[in-house]
Design a protein around this motif. Structure first.
Motif, PDB file in Angstrom:
ATOM      1  N   ALA A 154     -31.281  10.122  49.870  1.00 31.78           N
ATOM      2  CA  ALA A 154     -30.564   9.895  51.129  1.00 31.78           C
ATOM      3  C   ALA A 154     -30.950  10.930  52.188  1.00 31.78           C
ATOM      4  CB  ALA A 154     -29.057   9.885  50.890  1.00 31.78           C
ATOM      5  N   PRO A 155     -31.079  12.209  51.853  1.00 31.73           N
ATOM      6  CA  PRO A 155     -31.545  13.157  52.883  1.00 31.73           C
ATOM      7  C   PRO A 155     -32.942  12.832  53.405  1.00 31.73           C
ATOM      8  CG  PRO A 155     -30.461  14.334  51.106  1.00 31.73           C
ATOM      9  CD  PRO A 155     -30.608  12.916  50.643  1.00 31.73           C
ATOM     10  N   MET A 156     -33.821  12.312  52.536  1.00 32.69           N
ATOM     11  CA  MET A 156     -35.151  11.934  53.003  1.00 32.69           C
ATOM     12  C   MET A 156     -35.073  10.778  53.984  1.00 32.69           C
ATOM     13  SD  MET A 156     -37.158  12.232  49.338  1.00 32.69           S
ATOM     14  CE  MET A 156     -38.804  11.914  50.008  1.00 32.69           C
ATOM     15  N   LEU A 157     -34.207   9.811  53.704  1.00 37.73           N
ATOM     16  CA  LEU A 157     -34.016   8.694  54.627  1.00 37.73           C
ATOM     17  C   LEU A 157     -33.408   9.178  55.940  1.00 37.73           C
ATOM     18  CD1 LEU A 157     -32.666   6.086  52.061  1.00 37.73           C
ATOM     19  CD2 LEU A 157     -34.828   5.930  53.304  1.00 37.73           C
ATOM     20  N   GLY A 161     -34.746   9.060  60.001  1.00 38.55           N
ATOM     21  CA  GLY A 161     -33.991   8.296  60.987  1.00 38.55           C
ATOM     22  C   GLY A 161     -33.468   6.973  60.489  1.00 38.55           C
ATOM     23  N   THR A 162     -33.353   6.795  59.151  1.00 34.80           N
ATOM     24  CA  THR A 162     -32.888   5.539  58.577  1.00 34.80           C
ATOM     25  C   THR A 162     -31.400   5.634  58.258  1.00 34.80           C
ATOM     26  OG1 THR A 162     -35.043   5.130  57.564  1.00 34.80           O
ATOM     27  CG2 THR A 162     -33.176   3.882  56.693  1.00 34.80           C
ATOM     28  N   ARG A 204     -39.843   3.873  59.885  1.00 35.19           N
ATOM     29  CA  ARG A 204     -38.935   4.810  59.225  1.00 35.19           C
ATOM     30  C   ARG A 204     -39.282   4.947  57.742  1.00 35.19           C
ATOM     31  NH1 ARG A 204     -33.408   2.079  61.615  1.00 35.19           N
ATOM     32  NH2 ARG A 204     -33.347   3.116  63.650  1.00 35.19           N
ATOM     33  N   ALA A 205     -39.560   3.812  57.094  1.00 38.27           N
ATOM     34  CA  ALA A 205     -39.875   3.853  55.667  1.00 38.27           C
ATOM     35  C   ALA A 205     -41.134   4.656  55.403  1.00 38.27           C
ATOM     36  CB  ALA A 205     -40.015   2.429  55.123  1.00 38.27           C
ATOM     37  N   GLY A 209     -41.353   9.120  53.040  1.00 41.14           N
ATOM     38  CA  GLY A 209     -42.039   9.698  51.892  1.00 41.14           C
ATOM     39  C   GLY A 209     -41.328   9.471  50.571  1.00 41.14           C
ATOM     40  N   LEU A 210     -40.622   8.339  50.440  1.00 41.85           N
ATOM     41  CA  LEU A 210     -39.828   8.089  49.238  1.00 41.85           C
ATOM     42  C   LEU A 210     -40.652   7.741  48.008  1.00 41.85           C
ATOM     43  CD1 LEU A 210     -36.780   5.938  50.386  1.00 41.85           C
ATOM     44  CD2 LEU A 210     -36.747   8.295  49.592  1.00 41.85           C
TER      45      LEU A 210
END
Length: 237
Positions: A154-157, A161-162, A204-205, A209-210
């Protein structure tokens, strides 16, 4: 008057119907006219109805329940009631398959849908997209994955900006209404995000970097659905 703000719901169905070619708009018209208030009168929350932009013959919708026992009672009431009996033949005639159903519960108590909109009137322009992302988890990853999401993903998203509207995991309780099957072997984490259009979400995706962080947890590739709300969908982008 300000719109009511409510959290929907401790039990959620994510339902995907495969339809006969060219039948989706007809089913949506019927659904939005006959099956919204009548289901809610039976104790369900009709959360959202959508066109999948990548699947022209599929209809996707979400409905919620207070708990599994209430789900059983509400489904019995609705499918044995007058609205479904009057219109079931017309609805079923549009469908090839209606068994692709994920039974879900919020990943944490506070991660269900929080809806700030009144239900639109017929003919409204809902606007925007809802992006539904389904991650199929390895069995050994399932139990701890909500914490991984909150602490790492969640912090990466957020950094990309997601926004995250809601997040859910598989509910493995008994399906008390077997006339409507659910995917009992599913081990999923599903999250929803609003987006003004596909390009914004994809940027955004890419920025998040998920992929590398997710890889150890996934049994197969994610599914991403770009969902356009129908005129009467309460959940909107």
């Amino acid at each position: 008057m300000a719109s009511e703000v409510r959290t929907f719901s401790p039990i959620v169905e994510l339902r995907r119907y495969t339809l006969h070619p060219g039948q989706r708009d007809g089913l949506i018209t019927l659904f939005d006219r006959e099956f919204v208030e009548t289901q809610e009168a039976a104790g369900m929350d009709v959360i959202g109805q959508f066109r999948d932009l990548d699947a022209p013959d599929e209809f996707v919708w979400l409905r919620g329940f207070p708990d599994l026992e209430a789900r059983t009672e509400s489904l019995r009431a609705f499918y044995g009631g007058p609205a479904w009996q009057a219109h079931r033949n017309a609805a079923n005639a549009t469908m090839i398959d209606s068994d692709d159903v994920l039974l879900l519960r919020p990943a944490h108590p506070e991660t269900g849908f929080l809806l700030r909109h009144d239900r639109p009137a017929p003919g409204s322009d809902a606007g925007g997209l809802i992006v539904a992302t389904t991650w199929h988890l390895r069995p050994e990853a399932e139990a701890g994955f909500p914490e991984v999401f909150e602490a790492v993903l969640a912090p990466m998203l957020d950094d990309a900006g997601t926004p995250i509207l809601a997040s859910f995991v598989s509910e493995h309780g008994e399906n008390g209404f077997p006339a409507l099957p659910v995917r009992e072997d599913a081990r999923v984490f599903v999250w929803f995000s609003p987006a003004p259009d596909r390009a914004v979400h994809e940027r955004r995706a890419a920025a998040s970097g998920l992929a590398e962080a997710l890889q150890p947890h996934l049994a197969r590739l994610p599914e991403v659905a770009f969902l356009s709300p129908t005129a009467r969908s309460r959940l909107r982008g």
